[in-house]
Design a protein around this motif. Structure first.
Motif, PDB file in Angstrom:
ATOM      1  N   MET A   1       1.266  -1.261   0.234  1.00  0.00           N
ATOM      2  CA  MET A   1      -0.104   0.410  -0.455  1.00  0.00           C
ATOM      3  C   MET A   1       0.760   1.079  -0.058  1.00  0.00           C
ATOM      4  O   MET A   1       0.045   2.274  -0.019  1.00  0.00           O
ATOM      5  CB  MET A   1      -0.666  -0.175   1.227  1.00  0.00           C
ATOM      6  CG  MET A   1      -1.653  -1.384   1.119  1.00  0.00           C
ATOM      7  SD  MET A   1      -3.002  -1.125  -0.003  1.00  0.00           S
ATOM      8  CE  MET A   1      -4.070   0.780  -0.137  1.00  0.00           C
ATOM      9  N   PHE A   2       2.385   1.065   0.106  1.00  0.00           N
ATOM     10  CA  PHE A   2       3.112   2.635   0.022  1.00  0.00           C
ATOM     11  C   PHE A   2       3.053   3.114  -1.152  1.00  0.00           C
ATOM     12  O   PHE A   2       2.889   4.311  -1.048  1.00  0.00           O
ATOM     13  CB  PHE A   2       4.902   2.032   0.707  1.00  0.00           C
ATOM     14  CG  PHE A   2       5.273   3.291   1.071  1.00  0.00           C
ATOM     15  CD1 PHE A   2       5.367   3.567   2.206  1.00  0.00           C
ATOM     16  CD2 PHE A   2       6.061   3.409  -0.447  1.00  0.00           C
ATOM     17  CE1 PHE A   2       6.236   4.375   2.992  1.00  0.00           C
ATOM     18  CE2 PHE A   2       6.574   4.962   0.537  1.00  0.00           C
ATOM     19  CZ  PHE A   2       7.000   5.242   1.732  1.00  0.00           C
ATOM     20  N   SER A   3       3.296   2.123  -2.114  1.00  0.00           N
ATOM     21  CA  SER A   3       2.922   3.394  -3.386  1.00  0.00           C
ATOM     22  C   SER A   3       1.993   3.739  -3.434  1.00  0.00           C
ATOM     23  O   SER A   3       1.778   4.692  -4.473  1.00  0.00           O
ATOM     24  CB  SER A   3       3.921   2.434  -4.470  1.00  0.00           C
ATOM     25  OG  SER A   3       4.935   1.803  -4.377  1.00  0.00           O
ATOM     26  N   ALA A   4       0.860   2.594  -3.450  1.00  0.00           N
ATOM     27  CA  ALA A   4      -0.384   3.273  -3.154  1.00  0.00           C
ATOM     28  C   ALA A   4      -0.812   4.588  -2.786  1.00  0.00           C
ATOM     29  O   ALA A   4      -1.567   5.503  -3.775  1.00  0.00           O
ATOM     30  CB  ALA A   4      -1.699   2.437  -3.378  1.00  0.00           C
ATOM     31  N   VAL A   5      -0.189   5.134  -1.853  1.00  0.00           N
ATOM     32  CA  VAL A   5      -0.949   6.143  -0.921  1.00  0.00           C
ATOM     33  C   VAL A   5       0.198   7.294  -0.875  1.00  0.00           C
ATOM     34  O   VAL A   5       0.108   8.054  -0.362  1.00  0.00           O
ATOM     35  CB  VAL A   5      -1.267   5.936   0.867  1.00  0.00           C
ATOM     36  CG1 VAL A   5      -1.883   4.179   0.639  1.00  0.00           C
ATOM     37  CG2 VAL A   5       0.421   5.378   1.344  1.00  0.00           C
TER      38      VAL A   5
END
Length: 636
Positions: free
Chosen positions: A292-296
């Motif tokens: 989820m890091f890249s998504a946020v």
């Protein structure tokens, strides 16, 4: 009797609820339960979702209060599913399963009409017959609003309150600040939570911004002097004495040390990433954060500002616990309540996720937040973009409630820069002669000087220690560990000691005295392959350079070749068990599941690295051999 079984089972389920609501937010998200089950090999997820939606989630808030958890477990038991092995262990599983199975049988035997419900008269008759020493349940059913018929979930609620009362639920609401499904967030609550989030962000960020490395690498907490004694005495982590003078400054850690151990060097402990669950749960949380890091990270600069961090916190809170992301948080329950409350306001969903339309945004400002004079720029942004997302809503609320904060856009520009994504660890040479450390024949536990706690698993604790002038790692079983498990730990260390490959972690000494077992192994300062990979590794970047990748693969293969030549199967090859020395050479560790048998039919290991024949062994009775280690090697 069923009464005695329930008197044992209900407290165990109360303990389960406390674990699931580890943040103490007052409620458990259904997604949190599913997340744990998915990462434990759950089958029948579609049925469980249907059961929860149709029979259990009465107020349709996607959360489980304690009574709803009881109902879910009872429906599951009636279906003969194997959830107990996920939530309970050993005899606990037997107690809970047996009690709930009898309760389900009791319900269905009384259900004469076969409509999966009982009338009020049938309920009173049933409970009076089986629980004659307790008050007649008519008044309780009226109080709960069960005037006509009760289903299985309502039935177990009545039985529980009849036997245990409402003390646990009432006390838990007091401890957690109420039921978060019924709570509303006023401006003062939001201000308090934003201030806690700012402090968490400062603690995590080493350069004014947060990278994946800051979240996924182990964190060292330095102990501080205790200003006042604790309300209940706590045992020293070094010697188990109850008189402690030093503690970890972060309350969620509960790490205390006495004056003697502090003076001898035990002044810090290391907190592993992924929370305080078992290995499987921590790995699942780490994978969730990594994915989820890249998504946020909406501006794609490889780092998170405060508001992107809030979005990540809301996602982790929904699937697990906020303190799995921020172990240093002073009030994770309240923060989780706020983030999930903000997320619940985003009712309009599309392909890009939940959002808030312009009319919804105006209503939210005027009715819920009492902000009729919101800045026109935010309304313009909502009109232009069509919807405000979680990050923008957090930024709006923060700017209105804390306008002079250092993180406010109007107060100061955010400190941001591109995260270093081209940093590689380069090996010095492909092969180098390694020097063996001295071994100790008779280990004296009294001469072990503890310097730092490195971590703890389900059975043991690991400390960085100094023994006879040598820095090494001491593996010490937990006080509650049984005799059989202690013997197995010593046997595993003795087996590992026979593997004298330069690429297997060296056992320096073993103390076998009952209740005082101690194992000394060589210290690998660069952690494991897992921790190295977490060094700022995003989806499009691997921080381990290609030459080092080849060398790790080669040295791990050499370790397996030597070990298999000695007739030993490891059965738990994975990145976390491949340690790295000061010069990044491989040291294979953790032989707890290793065996000298040529074949086995026990399903053991870590999902994701287990060969298909290992995963099916217990179910089918089939056997596997040392080739299972080769499959896991491919996974690494």
């Amino acid at each position: 009797s069923i009464e005695k079984k329930l008197l044992v089972a209900f407290p165990l389920i109360e303990g389960l609820y406390q674990q699931l609501d580890a943040d103490k937010s007052g409620n458990v998200y259904f997604e949190t339960v599913l997340f744990q089950l998915r990462n434990s090999g759950m089958r029948g997820e579609a049925w469980l979702k249907k059961c929860f939606a149709e029979y259990v989630d009465c107020n349709k808030d996607d959360r489980l209060n304690f009574y709803e958890l009881l109902g879910l477990l009872l429906y599951w038991q009636a279906r003969k599913s194997d959830y107990q092995a996920v939530f309970f262990t050993g005899r606990q599983e037997q107690f809970v399963s047996s009690a709930l199975e009898e309760l389900a049988k009791m319900f269905y035997l009384e259900d004469k009409n076969r409509d999966r419900s009982l009338t009020r008269l049938e309920m009173v008759s049933l409970l009076t017959m089986h629980f004659p020493h307790y008050p007649e349940p008519s008044g309780l059913m009226t109080q709960l609003g069960y005037t006509m018929k009760v289903n299985l979930a309502e039935f177990v609620t009545v039985v529980y309150i009849t036997i245990r009362g409402e003390t646990f639920v009432r006390n838990w609401k007091v401890r957690t600040g109420g039921d978060s499904s019924d709570s509303t967030m006023n401006q003062q609550h939001l201000v308090e939570c934003f201030e806690v989030l700012e402090e968490d962000y400062r603690t995590k960020s080493k350069h004014g911004y947060i990278t994946l490395e800051d979240i996924l690498l182990p964190t060292e907490h330095v102990l501080s002097n205790r200003s006042q004694p604790p309300s209940t005495p706590r045992a020293c982590q070094g010697c188990r004495t109850l008189k402690c003078h030093y503690r970890c400054p972060y309350p969620m850690c509960r790490f205390d040390v006495c004056q003697t151990c502090y003076g001898r060097g035990l002044r810090a402990h290391v907190v592993a990433p992924g929370g305080r669950g078992n290995k499987m749960q921590r790995d699942a949380v780490i994978q969730l954060i990594r994915s989820m890091f890249s998504a946020v990270d909406t501006d794609r600069d490889g780092s998170l500002d405060l508001f992107e961090y809030m979005v990540l916190g809301s996602i982790v809170s929904t699937f697990s616990h906020y303190k799995d992301l921020a172990a240093e948080c002073s009030n994770p329950g309240r923060v989780k309540q706020m983030l999930c409350w903000i997320r619940s306001q985003l009712t309009s969903k599309d392909d890009h996720g939940p959002g808030m339309t312009y009319p919804e945004f105006r209503t939210f400002c005027e009715d819920k937040m009492c902000m009729p004079t919101a800045e026109e720029t935010w309304f313009d942004k909502a009109k232009t973009k069509g919807k405000l997302r979680m990050q923008e809503l957090c930024e709006f609320l923060h700017s209105k409630l804390l306008p002079h904060s250092a993180f406010a856009r109007s107060a100061a520009p955010a400190i941001r820069r591109m995260a270093r994504r081209n940093t590689h660890v380069i090996p010095d040479k492909f092969a180098v002669k390694q020097q063996l450390q001295p071994t100790f024949i008779n280990v004296d536990p009294n001469k072990v000087k503890k310097l730092k706690k490195l971590g703890a698993g389900g059975q043991c604790m690991a400390f960085l220690v100094q023994y006879s002038g040598t820095k090494c790692v001491a593996k010490i079983p937990k006080a509650e560990l049984g005799e059989w498990a202690r013997e197995n730990m010593v046997k595993a260390a003795a087996l590992q000691k026979t593997i004298t490959s330069p690429f297997v972690a060296q056992i320096l000494g073993i103390h076998e005295a009952p209740t005082k077992e101690l194992i000394l192994t060589e210290f690998c300062p660069n952690g494991s392959v897992d921790s190295l990979y977490n060094l700022n590794s995003l989806e499009d970047h691997n921080p381990i350079s290609r030459p080092l990748q080849w060398r790790i693969a080669y040295e791990l293969a050499q370790a397996l070749l030597f070990m298999h030549g000695k007739g030993v199967m490891h059965r738990d090859i994975k990145g976390a068990n491949i340690l790295l020395t000061q010069r990044y050479h491989v040291k294979l560790a953790d032989f707890d599941l290793a065996t000298e048998d040529q074949s086995s039919n026990h399903t053991v290991g870590t999902p994701g690295y287990m060969a298909p024949e290992v995963m099916l062994a217990t179910e089918t009775g089939g056997f596997y051999d040392k080739s299972c280690d080769v499959f896991a090697f491919g996974g690494v």
